[in-house]
Design an enzyme around this catalytic site. Structure first.
Site, PDB file in Angstrom:
ATOM      1  N   TRP A 133       0.818  -1.218   0.000  1.00  0.00           N
ATOM      2  CA  TRP A 133       0.000   0.000   0.000  1.00  0.00           C
ATOM      3  C   TRP A 133       0.849   1.265   0.000  1.00  0.00           C
ATOM      4  O   TRP A 133       0.332   2.342  -0.275  1.00  0.00           O
ATOM      5  CB  TRP A 133      -0.943   0.015   1.216  1.00  0.00           C
ATOM      6  N   LYS A 157      -2.094  -8.754  -7.274  1.00  0.00           N
ATOM      7  CA  LYS A 157      -3.046  -8.502  -6.179  1.00  0.00           C
ATOM      8  C   LYS A 157      -2.532  -7.292  -5.415  1.00  0.00           C
ATOM      9  O   LYS A 157      -1.503  -7.356  -4.737  1.00  0.00           O
ATOM     10  CB  LYS A 157      -3.124  -9.698  -5.233  1.00  0.00           C
ATOM     11  N   PRO A 158      -3.240  -6.164  -5.524  1.00  0.00           N
ATOM     12  CA  PRO A 158      -2.795  -4.992  -4.772  1.00  0.00           C
ATOM     13  C   PRO A 158      -3.185  -5.102  -3.300  1.00  0.00           C
ATOM     14  O   PRO A 158      -4.032  -5.913  -2.944  1.00  0.00           O
ATOM     15  CB  PRO A 158      -3.554  -3.844  -5.443  1.00  0.00           C
ATOM     16  N   GLU A 232      11.079  -8.212  -2.134  1.00  0.00           N
ATOM     17  CA  GLU A 232      11.573  -6.927  -1.632  1.00  0.00           C
ATOM     18  C   GLU A 232      10.903  -6.755  -0.275  1.00  0.00           C
ATOM     19  O   GLU A 232       9.718  -6.450  -0.199  1.00  0.00           O
ATOM     20  CB  GLU A 232      11.196  -5.832  -2.636  1.00  0.00           C
ATOM     21  N   CYS A 266      10.211   1.351   2.927  1.00  0.00           N
ATOM     22  CA  CYS A 266      11.147   0.301   3.362  1.00  0.00           C
ATOM     23  C   CYS A 266      12.570   0.828   3.430  1.00  0.00           C
ATOM     24  O   CYS A 266      13.410   0.261   4.125  1.00  0.00           O
ATOM     25  CB  CYS A 266      11.139  -0.855   2.373  1.00  0.00           C
ATOM     26  N   GLU A 366      11.673  -2.587  12.321  1.00  0.00           N
ATOM     27  CA  GLU A 366      11.290  -1.554  11.356  1.00  0.00           C
ATOM     28  C   GLU A 366      10.182  -0.688  11.981  1.00  0.00           C
ATOM     29  O   GLU A 366       9.264  -1.207  12.631  1.00  0.00           O
ATOM     30  CB  GLU A 366      10.753  -2.266  10.110  1.00  0.00           C
TER      31      GLU A 366
HETATM   32  C1  SIN Z   1       9.771   1.053  -0.694  1.00  0.00           C
HETATM   33  O1  SIN Z   1       9.877   1.662   0.327  1.00  0.00           O
HETATM   34  O2  SIN Z   1       9.303  -0.092  -0.689  1.00  0.00           O
HETATM   35  C2  SIN Z   1      10.195   1.598  -2.021  1.00  0.00           C
HETATM   36  C3  SIN Z   1      10.787   2.921  -1.971  1.00  0.00           C
HETATM   37  C4  SIN Z   1      11.481   3.322  -3.248  1.00  0.00           C
HETATM   38  O3  SIN Z   1      11.309   2.730  -4.301  1.00  0.00           O
HETATM   39  O4  SIN Z   1      12.241   4.278  -3.190  1.00  0.00           O
END
Ligand code: SIN
Length: 465
Positions: A133, A157-158, A232, A266, A366
């Site tokens: 999201w 699938k979003p 990822e 992330c 995180e």
């Molecule tokens: C992410 O936080 O999953 C992607 C961030 C980005 O592509 O810079």
């Protein structure tokens, strides 16, 4: 069981739209259709695929404002960031439209005169994606564009929080002539759709952006049919400020890295590790700059920090801050919240914490929120040890103008993405991905198309010799 789910505006708690869940049968049918579409799409010549991708990028740009509004309403990020994300999303399509016509093979000198050896690449098959999201446009195109460019069919699938942006982009793909079954969107609950994807004989690859625990279970469930996977996953980025760093620049870049999407990325800096001789000045400058950030509804032009996506994310942030304070952290700014569970919105004011140490949860897990925990180091080894001390290895940042310090940090940090005097290293042209439990494989750049291709080696014997 409910046949619909609600998409809510995280800034107001208002209902945006009800979206239908696809049934199990519909999803199975979509997978079969995707498999059939793959046979045709993969045979289309690369130049035609490239042109269709360029058309997709163009029509998205033409509808940029509308898509950005949808994104802000369902995700909460400031409109200026949503506009930026639409362009970020099309940059992946543009990049892979060009890569589509550069999928090369090779010849290898044979070990005898009676043979010829040729190596070719072919698309892997139907690719199933599960997207997050936090970047509902760019994380989808980062997967769909290389898949389609390679000749794969694609089904996504979003996230249930933000399906509308993705659905709009898929609709536009169909509008420019990418066949309906070559790129599809299905909606459902994560674990159920995940199981249908991993169990399907038609799916040859799973690509996922999201949490490490979900990624691990997708990897496990993909084992029975030996699917390819790109993962990822979570990050817990360290940001090291060395003694010699330009502090004003480091502050600007820290803000750039940390506060995009209210810290719900992330790759954002989660652990700020500053040389003890400069921590006072750095913290002061940072606090002053962070204090200028405006919290609010992403639709307001002034807003820099939108809401947290949901209560679960909000509670995690609050509990990390509380734990840090209980263990001795000093609040330089923030620790302020504007949340209403009944109404359904959760805002966290940007927070700067000093005197943080590695016993605190905020340094181990995180955060996904606008919190900057600052800790210190004396020797460079110590900064590296703190930085490498979690299972994550996605992004790391450091600020120094000393070549020796920079190269030492580059060599010793176990992260897939490193920003040296750079708080925003992402881009369609570079390989994005993590080490350790932050993931498998890379997305973006020339590396990003490889996971959608199989290598086929052909040995041709000359029987007349
Ligand atoms: C992410 O936080 O999953 C992607 C961030 C980005 O592509 O810079």
């Amino acid at each position: 069981m409910s046949t619909q789910f609600k998409v809510m505006n995280p800034a107001t708690g208002e209902l945006v739209k009800k979206v239908n869940y696809n049934t199990k049968e519909e999803i199975k049918q979509a997978l079969e259709n995707g498999h059939c579409a793959f046979k045709k799409w993969s045979k289309l010549n690369a130049h035609t695929r490239s042109k269709l991708l360029k058309g997709w990028s163009q029509i998205i740009q033409e509808n940029k404002e509308e898509i950005a509004e949808v994104m802000t309403i369902e995700n909460g990020k400031p409109l200026k960031e949503s506009l930026g994300e639409v362009t970020y999303a099309t940059s992946y399509i543009d990049w892979y439209a060009e890569e589509a016509i550069r999928i090369y093979g090779r010849t290898i000198p044979a070990s005898t005169e009676t043979k010829r050896i040729v190596v070719t690449k072919q698309p892997i098959g139907l690719v199933a994606a599960i997207t997050p999201w936090n970047f509902p446009a760019a994380m989808m195109t980062r997967k769909a564009a290389p898949a389609l460019a390679a000749g794969c069919a694609f089904i996504v699938k979003p996230a249930e929080e933000t399906p509308l942006t993705t659905m709009k982009l898929i609709e536009l793909a169909h509008e420019v002539g990418i066949p309906k079954d070559a790129i599809q969107c299905v909606n459902g609950k994560g674990p159920e759709v995940g199981a249908l994807f991993t169990d399907s004989e038609y799916v040859r690859k799973i690509t996922f952006t999201g949490s490490t625990p979900v990624g691990k279970s997708l990897i496990r469930n993909s084992a029975d049919t030996v699917k390819h996977v790109t993962m990822e996953l979570g990050g817990h980025a360290p940001l090291i400020v060395a003694e010699d760093a330009d502090l004003d620049f480091a502050v600007t870049q820290t803000i750039l890295s940390k506060f995009r999407n209210a810290g719900q990325t992330c790759v954002c800096a989660n652990r700020v590790i500053v040389h003890e001789s400069i921590v006072g000045v750095f913290s002061e400058k940072l606090t002053e700059a962070v204090n200028r950030l405006k919290v609010g509804n992403g639709m307001d032009e002034e807003t820099d920090i939108g809401p947290i996506i949901h209560e679960k994310g909000f509670l995690k942030i609050v509990s990390q801050v509380k734990d840090a304070i209980e263990k001795g952290a000093e609040v330089l700014l923030g620790n302020k919240y504007n949340a209403d569970k009944e109404q359904g919105y959760f805002f966290v004011h940007p927070t700067v914490l000093k005197n943080v140490d590695t016993t605190m949860n905020i340094m181990q897990e995180e955060t996904f929120g606008p919190i900057v925990p600052i800790t210190t180091f004396k020797e460079l080894d110590e900064a590296v040890d703190i930085a490498n001390s979690t299972p994550y290895g996605l992004a790391a940042y450091f600020f120094t103008n000393d070549y020796k310090v920079g190269t030492y940090l580059h060599d010793h940090l176990d992260f897939g993405i490193i920003g040296w005097n750079d708080g925003a290293p992402s881009g369609a042209h570079v390989p994005f991905g993590g080490m350790k439990e932050s993931g498998l494989g890379r997305e973006g750049g020339s590396e990003g198309i490889e996971p959608y291709l199989e290598t086929k080696y052909l040995s041709i014997g000359h029987y007349d010799q």
